[in-house]
Design a protein around this motif. Structure first.
Motif, PDB file in Angstrom:
ATOM      1  N   ASN A  14      -6.384  -5.301   8.701  1.00 16.51           N
ATOM      2  CA  ASN A  14      -6.840  -6.032   7.515  1.00 16.51           C
ATOM      3  C   ASN A  14      -5.930  -7.238   7.305  1.00 16.51           C
ATOM      4  OD1 ASN A  14      -7.671  -6.955   5.041  1.00 16.51           O
ATOM      5  ND2 ASN A  14      -6.965  -5.181   3.889  1.00 16.51           N
ATOM      6  N   LEU A  15      -6.425  -8.433   7.605  1.00 15.45           N
ATOM      7  CA  LEU A  15      -5.668  -9.665   7.378  1.00 15.45           C
ATOM      8  C   LEU A  15      -6.041 -10.325   6.057  1.00 15.45           C
ATOM      9  CD1 LEU A  15      -5.688 -11.217  10.963  1.00 15.45           C
ATOM     10  CD2 LEU A  15      -3.926  -9.803   9.873  1.00 15.45           C
ATOM     11  N   LEU A  16      -6.858  -9.647   5.256  1.00 11.50           N
ATOM     12  CA  LEU A  16      -7.273 -10.179   3.955  1.00 11.50           C
ATOM     13  C   LEU A  16      -6.138 -10.048   2.950  1.00 11.50           C
ATOM     14  CD1 LEU A  16     -10.809  -8.533   3.728  1.00 11.50           C
ATOM     15  CD2 LEU A  16     -10.263 -10.859   4.465  1.00 11.50           C
ATOM     16  N   SER A  17      -6.255 -10.769   1.842  1.00 10.77           N
ATOM     17  CA  SER A  17      -5.263 -10.663   0.770  1.00 10.77           C
ATOM     18  C   SER A  17      -5.670  -9.596  -0.255  1.00 10.77           C
ATOM     19  CB  SER A  17      -5.092 -12.017   0.088  1.00 10.77           C
ATOM     20  OG  SER A  17      -6.329 -12.433  -0.448  1.00 10.77           O
ATOM     21  N   THR A  18      -6.697  -8.846   0.050  1.00  9.84           N
ATOM     22  CA  THR A  18      -7.183  -7.803  -0.851  1.00  9.84           C
ATOM     23  C   THR A  18      -7.309  -6.485  -0.092  1.00  9.84           C
ATOM     24  OG1 THR A  18      -8.954  -7.218  -2.397  1.00  9.84           O
ATOM     25  CG2 THR A  18      -9.621  -8.349  -0.396  1.00  9.84           C
ATOM     26  N   ASN A  19      -7.326  -5.391  -0.824  1.00 13.29           N
ATOM     27  CA  ASN A  19      -7.507  -4.073  -0.241  1.00 13.29           C
ATOM     28  C   ASN A  19      -8.883  -4.003   0.419  1.00 13.29           C
ATOM     29  OD1 ASN A  19      -6.094  -1.641   0.064  1.00 13.29           O
ATOM     30  ND2 ASN A  19      -7.386  -0.643  -1.456  1.00 13.29           N
ATOM     31  N   VAL A 116      -9.483  -2.632  18.960  1.00 18.90           N
ATOM     32  CA  VAL A 116      -8.923  -3.175  17.720  1.00 18.90           C
ATOM     33  C   VAL A 116     -10.019  -3.946  17.002  1.00 18.90           C
ATOM     34  CG1 VAL A 116      -7.230  -4.766  16.733  1.00 18.90           C
ATOM     35  CG2 VAL A 116      -6.607  -3.332  18.665  1.00 18.90           C
ATOM     36  N   VAL A 117     -10.137  -3.703  15.694  1.00 19.67           N
ATOM     37  CA  VAL A 117     -11.070  -4.453  14.855  1.00 19.67           C
ATOM     38  C   VAL A 117     -10.219  -5.253  13.865  1.00 19.67           C
ATOM     39  CG1 VAL A 117     -12.993  -4.320  13.231  1.00 19.67           C
ATOM     40  CG2 VAL A 117     -12.776  -2.611  15.055  1.00 19.67           C
ATOM     41  N   VAL A 118     -10.273  -6.581  13.975  1.00 18.99           N
ATOM     42  CA  VAL A 118      -9.477  -7.456  13.121  1.00 18.99           C
ATOM     43  C   VAL A 118     -10.406  -8.085  12.096  1.00 18.99           C
ATOM     44  CG1 VAL A 118      -7.910  -9.429  13.039  1.00 18.99           C
ATOM     45  CG2 VAL A 118      -7.928  -7.943  15.046  1.00 18.99           C
ATOM     46  N   VAL A 119     -10.061  -7.960  10.802  1.00  9.81           N
ATOM     47  CA  VAL A 119     -10.880  -8.507   9.714  1.00  9.81           C
ATOM     48  C   VAL A 119     -10.065  -9.588   9.019  1.00  9.81           C
ATOM     49  CG1 VAL A 119     -12.117  -7.988   7.575  1.00  9.81           C
ATOM     50  CG2 VAL A 119     -12.009  -6.277   9.399  1.00  9.81           C
ATOM     51  N   TRP A 120     -10.637 -10.796   8.904  1.00 13.86           N
ATOM     52  CA  TRP A 120      -9.972 -11.902   8.231  1.00 13.86           C
ATOM     53  C   TRP A 120     -10.986 -12.717   7.461  1.00 13.86           C
ATOM     54  CZ3 TRP A 120     -11.411 -12.093  13.296  1.00 13.86           C
ATOM     55  CH2 TRP A 120     -12.084 -13.224  13.732  1.00 13.86           C
ATOM     56  N   SER A 121     -10.489 -13.536   6.537  1.00 11.70           N
ATOM     57  CA  SER A 121     -11.393 -14.375   5.747  1.00 11.70           C
ATOM     58  C   SER A 121     -11.325 -15.806   6.243  1.00 11.70           C
ATOM     59  CB  SER A 121     -11.031 -14.324   4.259  1.00 11.70           C
ATOM     60  OG  SER A 121      -9.747 -14.876   4.053  1.00 11.70           O
ATOM     61  N   THR A 122     -12.381 -16.529   5.977  1.00 10.63           N
ATOM     62  CA  THR A 122     -12.452 -17.931   6.359  1.00 10.63           C
ATOM     63  C   THR A 122     -12.763 -18.768   5.130  1.00 10.63           C
ATOM     64  OG1 THR A 122     -14.806 -17.756   6.850  1.00 10.63           O
ATOM     65  CG2 THR A 122     -13.297 -17.384   8.676  1.00 10.63           C
ATOM     66  N   ASP A 123     -12.460 -20.024   5.219  1.00 10.17           N
ATOM     67  CA  ASP A 123     -12.797 -20.952   4.151  1.00 10.17           C
ATOM     68  C   ASP A 123     -14.264 -21.336   4.325  1.00 10.17           C
ATOM     69  OD1 ASP A 123     -12.970 -22.898   2.230  1.00 10.17           O
ATOM     70  OD2 ASP A 123     -11.632 -24.305   3.235  1.00 10.17           O
TER      71      ASP A 123
END
Length: 158
Positions: A14-19, A116-123
Motif C-alpha cells: 500500500n503506497l497510498l497515504s490512507t489505510n 507482488v501487488v503494488v497499489v498507488w495513487s495518481t494525480d
C-alpha cells in the motif's frame, strides 16, 4: 538439518497515504487492513472463487462490510499487469475522487512472496483514468453509465 522457508503467494504493498482494505470479491466480510506505506502477505479466503480482490477503505475506522466503501472493479491476482480504478469516497463534494493503480507483478528474489501487488495513487489531472482522443472531424459524446443506471440498458449494455 534442513531449513525450509515458506513464503506467501501474494504480498500487497500500500503506497497510498490512507489505510487500504482488501477483500476477495464475493467474500467482502473477510477483510485485510493495510496501513499507509506498508505491505502485508495476502491469502484469499475461498479457493472456489476466482482470485479477484476489491479495494476499499473504512468510513468510520470499523472493519465491517457495511462500513467499507469498495471499488466497483476488481484486481485479478492471476493476471500480470496494471489496473486503474476510481477509489471510492463518501458523497462529500469537498473530497476529490482519487484514481488508484494496482500493478500485479512477479516478485523479485528480495521480496518474500511469489507475486507482488503494488497499489498507488495518481494525480487525476496529469494521469487521468481514461483518455478519449477524437481523431475524426465529428463531435462525439461519451457517457459511462453509473451503477444505478444498469437497469436502463439491455443485457449487452446498449
Amino acid at each position: 538439518t534442513r531449513l525450509i522457508t515458506l513464503y506467501p503467494r501474494y504480498q500487497i504493498v500500500n503506497l497510498l497515504s490512507t489505510n487500504l482494505i482488501v477483500a476477495q470479491d464475493g467474500v467482502l466480510q473477510d477483510q485485510t487492513s493495510i496501513p499507509p506505506r506498508s505491505s502485508v502477505p495476502y491469502h484469499w479466503e475461498r479457493q472456489s472463487l476466482p482470485p479477484k480482490v476489491r479495494l476499499g477503505h473504512s468510513v468510520s475506522g470499523k472493519l465491517t462490510e457495511d462500513d467499507c466503501l469498495w471499488t466497483s472493479g476488481c484486481i485479478q491476482l492471476d493476471k500480470i499487469g496494471i489496473t486503474s480504478m476510481r477509489f471510492p469516497f463518501e458523497n462529500d463534494e469537498s473530497t476529490q475522487p482519487m484514481v488508484v493503480q494496482a500493478e500485479v507483478r512477479l516478485a523479485t528474489k528480495d521480496q518474500s512472496s511469489a507475486v507482488v501487488v503494488v497499489v498507488w495513487s495518481t494525480d487525476a489531472k496529469s494521469n487521468p483514468l481514461y483518455v478519449l482522443r477524437n481523431q475524426t472531424s465529428r463531435t462525439i459524446i461519451c457517457r459511462q453509465p453509473l451503477q444505478d443506471d444498469v437497469g436502463d440498458f439491455g443485457e449487452n449494455g446498449t
